[in-house]
Design a protein around this motif. Structure first.
Motif, PDB file in Angstrom:
ATOM      1  N   ASP A   1      19.798 -15.047  10.819  1.00 52.13           N
ATOM      2  CA  ASP A   1      19.573 -14.337  12.086  1.00 52.13           C
ATOM      3  C   ASP A   1      18.614 -15.131  12.971  1.00 52.13           C
ATOM      4  O   ASP A   1      17.608 -15.672  12.491  1.00 52.13           O
ATOM      5  N   ALA A   2      18.914 -15.194  14.250  1.00 52.48           N
ATOM      6  CA  ALA A   2      17.999 -15.778  15.235  1.00 52.48           C
ATOM      7  C   ALA A   2      17.115 -14.644  15.749  1.00 52.48           C
ATOM      8  O   ALA A   2      17.627 -13.587  16.120  1.00 52.48           O
ATOM      9  N   VAL A   3      15.811 -14.854  15.728  1.00 51.25           N
ATOM     10  CA  VAL A   3      14.876 -13.800  16.111  1.00 51.25           C
ATOM     11  C   VAL A   3      13.800 -14.348  17.044  1.00 51.25           C
ATOM     12  O   VAL A   3      13.501 -15.535  17.044  1.00 51.25           O
ATOM     13  N   LEU A   4      13.229 -13.438  17.823  1.00 56.48           N
ATOM     14  CA  LEU A   4      12.057 -13.728  18.642  1.00 56.48           C
ATOM     15  C   LEU A   4      10.983 -12.763  18.180  1.00 56.48           C
ATOM     16  O   LEU A   4      11.159 -11.550  18.253  1.00 56.48           O
ATOM     17  N   LEU A   5       9.896 -13.303  17.650  1.00 57.89           N
ATOM     18  CA  LEU A   5       8.833 -12.483  17.077  1.00 57.89           C
ATOM     19  C   LEU A   5       7.544 -12.622  17.874  1.00 57.89           C
ATOM     20  O   LEU A   5       7.240 -13.706  18.387  1.00 57.89           O
ATOM     21  N   GLU A   6       6.795 -11.541  17.931  1.00 56.13           N
ATOM     22  CA  GLU A   6       5.452 -11.588  18.483  1.00 56.13           C
ATOM     23  C   GLU A   6       4.494 -11.284  17.347  1.00 56.13           C
ATOM     24  O   GLU A   6       4.694 -10.350  16.577  1.00 56.13           O
ATOM     25  N   GLY A   7       3.464 -12.093  17.214  1.00 52.33           N
ATOM     26  CA  GLY A   7       2.503 -11.877  16.143  1.00 52.33           C
ATOM     27  C   GLY A   7       1.352 -12.854  16.236  1.00 52.33           C
ATOM     28  O   GLY A   7       1.166 -13.531  17.249  1.00 52.33           O
ATOM     29  N   ARG A   8       0.593 -12.917  15.158  1.00 50.49           N
ATOM     30  CA  ARG A   8      -0.567 -13.804  15.100  1.00 50.49           C
ATOM     31  C   ARG A   8      -0.353 -14.822  13.983  1.00 50.49           C
ATOM     32  O   ARG A   8       0.146 -14.464  12.915  1.00 50.49           O
ATOM     33  N   LEU A   9      -0.753 -16.065  14.243  1.00 47.74           N
ATOM     34  CA  LEU A   9      -0.615 -17.129  13.247  1.00 47.74           C
ATOM     35  C   LEU A   9      -1.849 -17.159  12.349  1.00 47.74           C
ATOM     36  O   LEU A   9      -2.973 -17.134  12.833  1.00 47.74           O
TER      37      LEU A   9
ATOM     38  N   PHE B   1       0.840  -1.194   0.000  1.00 49.04           N
ATOM     39  CA  PHE B   1       0.000   0.000   0.000  1.00 49.04           C
ATOM     40  C   PHE B   1       0.880   1.251   0.000  1.00 49.04           C
ATOM     41  O   PHE B   1       1.586   1.503  -0.942  1.00 49.04           O
ATOM     42  N   HIS B   2       0.910   2.015   1.088  1.00 46.52           N
ATOM     43  CA  HIS B   2       1.676   3.253   1.127  1.00 46.52           C
ATOM     44  C   HIS B   2       3.013   3.089   1.838  1.00 46.52           C
ATOM     45  O   HIS B   2       3.687   4.076   2.114  1.00 46.52           O
ATOM     46  N   GLY B   3       3.374   1.886   2.168  1.00 55.41           N
ATOM     47  CA  GLY B   3       4.622   1.658   2.880  1.00 55.41           C
ATOM     48  C   GLY B   3       5.339   0.443   2.337  1.00 55.41           C
ATOM     49  O   GLY B   3       5.179   0.084   1.169  1.00 55.41           O
ATOM     50  N   GLN B   4       6.129  -0.191   3.199  1.00 55.86           N
ATOM     51  CA  GLN B   4       6.836  -1.406   2.825  1.00 55.86           C
ATOM     52  C   GLN B   4       6.614  -2.479   3.879  1.00 55.86           C
ATOM     53  O   GLN B   4       6.278  -2.186   5.028  1.00 55.86           O
ATOM     54  N   LYS B   5       6.807  -3.714   3.437  1.00 55.49           N
ATOM     55  CA  LYS B   5       6.775  -4.817   4.382  1.00 55.49           C
ATOM     56  C   LYS B   5       8.016  -5.669   4.175  1.00 55.49           C
ATOM     57  O   LYS B   5       8.608  -5.681   3.099  1.00 55.49           O
ATOM     58  N   THR B   6       8.410  -6.385   5.207  1.00 52.05           N
ATOM     59  CA  THR B   6       9.560  -7.274   5.174  1.00 52.05           C
ATOM     60  C   THR B   6       9.024  -8.703   5.227  1.00 52.05           C
ATOM     61  O   THR B   6       8.210  -9.032   6.089  1.00 52.05           O
ATOM     62  N   VAL B   7       9.480  -9.547   4.296  1.00 51.07           N
ATOM     63  CA  VAL B   7       8.962 -10.913   4.174  1.00 51.07           C
ATOM     64  C   VAL B   7      10.137 -11.893   4.204  1.00 51.07           C
ATOM     65  O   VAL B   7      11.142 -11.689   3.521  1.00 51.07           O
ATOM     66  N   PHE B   8       9.980 -12.968   4.996  1.00 52.59           N
ATOM     67  CA  PHE B   8      11.000 -14.018   5.048  1.00 52.59           C
ATOM     68  C   PHE B   8      10.386 -15.294   5.614  1.00 52.59           C
ATOM     69  O   PHE B   8       9.270 -15.290   6.127  1.00 52.59           O
TER      70      PHE B   8
ATOM     71  N   THR C   1       8.584 -27.074  15.962  1.00 53.01           N
ATOM     72  CA  THR C   1       9.256 -27.029  14.664  1.00 53.01           C
ATOM     73  C   THR C   1       8.282 -26.521  13.616  1.00 53.01           C
ATOM     74  O   THR C   1       7.090 -26.394  13.877  1.00 53.01           O
ATOM     75  N   GLY C   2       8.796 -26.283  12.433  1.00 53.16           N
ATOM     76  CA  GLY C   2       7.966 -25.873  11.313  1.00 53.16           C
ATOM     77  C   GLY C   2       8.438 -24.565  10.711  1.00 53.16           C
ATOM     78  O   GLY C   2       9.123 -23.779  11.356  1.00 53.16           O
ATOM     79  N   ARG C   3       8.055 -24.371   9.469  1.00 54.96           N
ATOM     80  CA  ARG C   3       8.404 -23.136   8.768  1.00 54.96           C
ATOM     81  C   ARG C   3       7.200 -22.213   8.718  1.00 54.96           C
ATOM     82  O   ARG C   3       6.079 -22.656   8.503  1.00 54.96           O
ATOM     83  N   ILE C   4       7.474 -20.933   8.905  1.00 54.32           N
ATOM     84  CA  ILE C   4       6.430 -19.914   8.902  1.00 54.32           C
ATOM     85  C   ILE C   4       6.828 -18.825   7.922  1.00 54.32           C
ATOM     86  O   ILE C   4       7.977 -18.376   7.919  1.00 54.32           O
ATOM     87  N   LEU C   5       5.896 -18.409   7.087  1.00 55.13           N
ATOM     88  CA  LEU C   5       6.104 -17.249   6.231  1.00 55.13           C
ATOM     89  C   LEU C   5       5.784 -16.020   7.071  1.00 55.13           C
ATOM     90  O   LEU C   5       4.643 -15.836   7.490  1.00 55.13           O
ATOM     91  N   VAL C   6       6.792 -15.210   7.351  1.00 59.12           N
ATOM     92  CA  VAL C   6       6.639 -14.045   8.224  1.00 59.12           C
ATOM     93  C   VAL C   6       6.508 -12.792   7.373  1.00 59.12           C
ATOM     94  O   VAL C   6       7.263 -12.600   6.421  1.00 59.12           O
ATOM     95  N   GLN C   7       5.532 -11.959   7.727  1.00 58.96           N
ATOM     96  CA  GLN C   7       5.352 -10.666   7.074  1.00 58.96           C
ATOM     97  C   GLN C   7       5.330  -9.597   8.163  1.00 58.96           C
ATOM     98  O   GLN C   7       4.422  -9.565   8.983  1.00 58.96           O
ATOM     99  N   VAL C   8       6.353  -8.751   8.159  1.00 56.52           N
ATOM    100  CA  VAL C   8       6.453  -7.640   9.099  1.00 56.52           C
ATOM    101  C   VAL C   8       6.074  -6.387   8.318  1.00 56.52           C
ATOM    102  O   VAL C   8       6.712  -6.075   7.320  1.00 56.52           O
ATOM    103  N   PHE C   9       5.064  -5.679   8.755  1.00 53.82           N
ATOM    104  CA  PHE C   9       4.530  -4.560   7.978  1.00 53.82           C
ATOM    105  C   PHE C   9       5.268  -3.249   8.269  1.00 53.82           C
ATOM    106  O   PHE C   9       4.678  -2.226   8.559  1.00 53.82           O
ATOM    107  N   ARG C  10       6.572  -3.341   8.164  1.00 56.09           N
ATOM    108  CA  ARG C  10       7.468  -2.188   8.198  1.00 56.09           C
ATOM    109  C   ARG C  10       8.839  -2.703   7.748  1.00 56.09           C
ATOM    110  O   ARG C  10       9.061  -3.907   7.644  1.00 56.09           O
TER     111      ARG C  10
END
Length: 181
Positions: A149-157, A107-114, A132-141
């Motif tokens: 990178d090892a990360v700890l994310l908070e979000g909704r599945l 839309f009017h910004g960017q998102k980061t996908v991995f 375990t398992g793979r997740i398609l992550v979309q960060v809306f910034r």
């Protein structure tokens, strides 16, 4: 098949089983029981060489199909197994980035996908557990992350959805790459 090159016959019939397992949507038990049944029959008719060998080839077809079905089986600690309990609720997922990190217009910004390979999972008011398992992550910034990178994310599945009703299925596309969420 030639008795001088038995590996060729084994490979051909196993490959036929892989194709059969991909085409026919039968379960693990069907292919496993079929493999065991034809292998047992092959041993029972060991004195009748041609019949025994034919039954052995059929058991290899069932074994190839069994390998395909087994490769699609989700492990007991996979995130997808608990997905329904946490759909739309905030959760924490710890893991490692296993794909290129892409910056996309949104839309009017960017998102980061991995793609994230999950290691641990925690919901609010619950203890952390290994998953375990793979997740398609979309960060809306835009965030500065990189492969490995090892990360700890908070979000909704959320389960992937299909954008249109055509021959291409985005959900199946992701599923073939091991991404269920």
């Amino acid at each position: 098949m030639s008795s001088h090159r038995p590996l060729v016959g084994v490979s051909v019939f196993f490959a036929l089983g892989i194709m059969a397992g991909s085409c026919f949507r039968s379960g693990f038990v069907f292919w496993g029981m079929g493999c065991a049944f034809f292998l047992l029959l092959s041993m029972l008719f060991i004195k009748r060489k041609i019949l025994s060998l034919s039954l052995l080839w059929v058991s290899l077809i069932f074994l190839g199909a069994l390998s395909v079905v087994n490769s699609k089986t989700i492990s007991s600690d996979h995130l997808y197994r608990i997905f329904e309990d946490y759909r739309g609720r905030p959760v924490f997922v710890e893991g490692v980035i296993v794909s290129d990190v892409q910056k996309r217009k949104f839309f009017h910004g960017q998102k980061t996908v991995f793609t994230l390979e999950a290691r641990r999972f925690k919901a609010k008011y619950e203890s952390q557990c290994a998953k375990t398992g793979r997740i398609l992550v979309q960060v809306f910034r835009t965030v500065d992350l990189h492969y490995g990178d090892a990360v700890l994310l908070e979000g909704r599945l959320h389960e992937p959805f299909d954008f249109c009703s055509g021959p291409f299925s985005y959900k199946e596309y992701l599923n073939q790459r091991g991404i269920k969420l």
